[in-house]
Each structure stands twice: as C-alpha cells, then as structure tokens.
Design an enzyme around this catalytic site. Structure first.
Site, short mmCIF file in Angstrom:
data_model
loop_
_atom_site.label_atom_id
_atom_site.label_comp_id
_atom_site.label_asym_id
_atom_site.label_seq_id
_atom_site.Cartn_x
_atom_site.Cartn_y
_atom_site.Cartn_z
N LYS A 102 0.83 -1.22 0.00
CA LYS A 102 0.00 0.00 0.00
C LYS A 102 0.87 1.27 0.00
O LYS A 102 0.65 2.18 -0.79
CB LYS A 102 -0.88 -0.04 1.26
N LYS A 130 2.21 -4.40 10.93
CA LYS A 130 0.85 -4.49 11.49
C LYS A 130 0.93 -5.19 12.82
O LYS A 130 1.73 -6.11 13.01
CB LYS A 130 -0.08 -5.25 10.55
N GLY A 151 -19.78 -3.23 6.72
CA GLY A 151 -18.84 -2.72 7.75
C GLY A 151 -19.16 -1.28 8.02
O GLY A 151 -19.15 -0.43 7.13
N1 GLU Z 1 -4.80 0.66 9.68
C1 GLU Z 1 -4.80 1.49 8.52
C2 GLU Z 1 -4.51 0.66 7.28
O1 GLU Z 1 -4.73 -0.51 7.25
C3 GLU Z 1 -3.92 2.71 8.66
C4 GLU Z 1 -2.47 2.45 8.91
C5 GLU Z 1 -1.65 3.68 9.26
O2 GLU Z 1 -2.20 4.78 9.30
O3 GLU Z 1 -0.46 3.49 9.48
O4 GLU Z 1 -4.15 1.19 6.25
#
Ligand code: GLU
Length: 417
Positions: A98, A110, A222
C-alpha cells in the site's frame, strides 16, 4: 478458506512473472521476490493484565514488521478475536504494498491483540494498551516503526500507547504513533482520511467510466470508522447509499439511507439494526447494487458467496476482502475490483502527513491535508489506470506491478539481495 497470508503471497507471485522481464539479473529478482514474501520480523508476546476483578488475564499480542526497504515500518494495531500470526503477517505485507502504491516513504507493519475489546472495561483497555506499548518500545519509533489505529482502535488507544512509550524512553516523540487525538499532535482530517481517500478513488474511477454519481447505488459492508465515513461522504456527494451493515447485520432501503441517522442510532443502541428493513451480511454482499464496498474484514467475498455477487464494481475499503479465487471469478465476469492497497490508502497517507507535521512541530489546515491527499490518490489512480489500459491487466495487478517494483528496487539498491 485459504489463509490471508497465503493470499497476500499469491498476489505478489501473480505479478512477479510480469515484472521479471524488467530485471536482467533474473536470479537476483527471484531472490528479492522470495524475500518480499517473508516479514523481516514477527514479534509475539503474551501480555498479562490485571482485570478489574483482581484476577490476572493473559492476551496474545503480535507485531509483524514486514519490509522496511522504503522507510520505517508503518501500519495499524488491531484488537479482534480473529487476530492471528497469519493475519498480522498478511496485513503487514499489504501495508508494504500500500505505501509503495501511493509512493509514501514507508515499509509495512501491522500489530494485533487477540481480544474482543467490548468485553473489557475502559481501565482494563487502558492497561492493555500500556502493556502492549511497553512490550513494543524497543522496536518502534519515528524512524523504526510507526503504529496507528486499525480495527477497534482509534485516537484513545494511540494516546495511551504514546504515554506508555514516552514514559519508557523519557522524552516526547509524538511521531512514533499516528492517528492520535488532535490535542496530542494528531492531524486534522485523519479520522475521516480512509473514507475520504476511498471517496476520491471512486470519483476518479467514475470519471474514467463517464458515469454520473446521482444514479450510482452503493452498499457498504462494515460500519466502523472506515465504512461510516465512506458512506457519509458518498451520500453527501449525491450517491445513493442503499445498504450498510455491521457485525450484527444490515439495513436496507432502495431509495437510500440517512447514513448519519444510522450512525447516531448505532452509537445509542450498539448496532445499525432497527431503523430500516433488515438483511444479513451475506445478503448485503449479493444485493442488486452498482458498487459494493466491503469495509470490514478479510475474505468477505470468497468462493462460496462470489457467484451471487451482482455488483459490477467492488471498491475494497477493508484489507484483503476479496480472496484470489473469488477475484478470478469476478474478473471473468468483467467486474472491476478497485483494490484495497489503493482505495483504503487514504488512512496511511494522512498518517504520513501527521508524522511529517510532528517531525516539524507544525500544523496543517484540514484544507491542506485534503488537498495533498487528493493529489496523492489522483496520481496513484492515474498511474494504475494507465497500466490497466496499456497492459490489459486488473487494477490490483497494476497496483502490485508498480508497488512490488518500487520495493524490490529499494531492496536491490540497499544490497539486501
Ligand atoms: N490501519 C490502517 C490501514 O490498514 C492505517 C495504517 C496507518 O495509518 O499506518 O491502512
């Protein structure tokens, strides 16, 4: 059902063959791909927690640090009973992809704790956040790994974790966490950022298809932070949001829902049910709608239910909501799948702006945040759309092609392979 991590690795393999031609040294390229399919480090700790009753509870926690060739590890922390090592490994892989897709200078990480946070009191949750942040302290920091909210966590949890972390290191370092409350250095626009980003992607996509928004119907599975903000912004812009759901089920009105009213009702009663006709989560995925927006968990659209999906466009706001098997079937039916690594990248992009602001000790206006966000997502969408047209590949493959190349190039430049 295949595991989320197996799916993530398969998605990388799916573009490796296409990319190979660009690398004269095939052996080196293959080595890099194999490396990219493994997180660099996976931390695990059973956290002991004194419950309000006086008893000691223990909760398994993880942090997967997938790849930091392009910058510090970055990604949220999830509190959910379904958290597992496999899941955090997959989610951290998707974070690397991403961040590379939208070109922000981070790798992927994560974290998660196996817990249903609804079963804890506020003080128990606070102690859990303190314990988790203390465990992570040696491994995180503005230039190491920058956690953020994910499913069932938000500004409150980030504030507690920041407190525990700063107490341990002995000085302020707000750029260690993003998604913080504004008072503690959070960014304007971060709360709605993921929904806002998905909304920009939707607009860009519809522009290329020359479709009018007034007639476009949307169903959102969701109704957490992401689903709610996406639905709210879409409705405000004139789209017809005909169904939304949460873990207890969904509500449906072919004439369109009053999204804010549903949220107020959810805040009061704990669920979206009660105001409109009801439907199950599986029914929501298969109703007659133009755009289906999975905004909950992984594997929502899978080989069991995919044959009943009627939408012509899937806009993935959750991470990993479509399994590769389901994707194959949808693509063969000419359904466009706008991938998670683009659609929900608004959250991490505004996290990046928050980090930049913290490092500078400066504040941006909300207008500036949104302008920058729109610019980054528009550029990423255009790059992906061009690849889709030139190479005749899916949107996901186009995004992965771009992202995997960026990560592998960084790994090679560093001499990691
Ligand atoms: N949890 C969000 C995601 O899956 C945001 C992650 C972030 O801001 O670092 O993209």
């Amino acid at each position: 059902m295949t595991s989320a991590f197996t799916n993530a690795k398969r998605q990388i393999d799916d573009v490796a063959d296409l990319l190979m031609a660009e690398y004269p040294d095939r052996k080196l390229f293959k080595k890099a791909v194999e490396k990219l399919k493994r997180p660099q480090r996976v931390l695990r700790k059973s956290l002991s927690l004194r419950m309000d009753s006086g008893k000691i509870g223990s909760f398994i926690s993880y942090r997967s640090q997938h790849n930091d060739a392009r910058g510090p590890f970055k990604g949220g922390i999830r509190f959910h009973p379904q958290v597992s090592e496999d899941e955090v490994k997959a989610l951290s892989t998707w974070m690397s992809i991403k961040c590379a897709t939208v070109g922000i200078p981070y790798g992927g990480g994560k974290g998660g704790i196996i817990i249903d946070p609804k079963l804890l009191s506020e003080t128990e949750l606070q102690r859990l956040c303190y314990a988790y942040a203390e465990f992570l302290t040696p491994y995180i920091g503005p230039w190491k790994d920058v956690p953020a909210p994910d499913v069932n966590t938000g500004g409150r949890e980030m504030a507690w974790m920041l407190e525990a972390y700063e107490r341990k290191i002995g000085y302020h370092a707000p750029a260690t966490f993003t998604g913080k409350p504004i008072e503690l250095g959070g960014s304007l626009g971060r709360e709605e950022a993921t929904g806002q980003g998905g909304f920009y992607v939707l607009n860009e996509y519809l522009k290329t298809k020359k479709l009018k928004n007034k007639k476009t119907s949307i169903a959102v599975q969701g109704f957490g932070n992401v689903g709610f903000w996406f639905a709210k912004l879409a409705k405000k812009a004139g789209y017809k949001v005909i169904a939304v759901s949460d873990s207890s089920g969904g509500v449906y009105n072919p004439k369109g829902l009053d999204v804010e009213k549903v949220m107020i009702h959810k805040e009061k009663t704990g669920s979206v049910l009660g105001l409109y006709n009801e439907l199950t989560n599986d029914e929501l995925l298969t109703i007659n709608v133009d755009i289906l927006v999975p905004a909950a968990l992984e594997n929502a659209i899978n080989k069991e239910n995919v044959k009943n999906v009627k939408a012509k466009v899937i806009l993935e706001m959750a991470n990993g909501p479509t399994t590769p098997e389901a994707e194959e079937i949808l693509l063969s039916k000419k359904v466009d799948i706008l991938p998670d690594v683009l659609c929900n990248a608004g959250g991490v992009t505004v996290s990046y702006f928050e980090w930049v602001q913290n490092l500078h000790g400066y504040r941006w206006t909300k207008e500036h945040v949104n302008e920058e966000l729109e610019g980054i997502l528009e550029k990423a969408f255009t790059e992906i759309d061009n690849l889709v047209k030139i190479k005749k590949i899916s949107y996901r493959k186009a995004a992965y092609l771009m992202a995997v190349k960026r990560i592998i190039d960084a790994m090679i430049l560093r001499g990691r392979v």
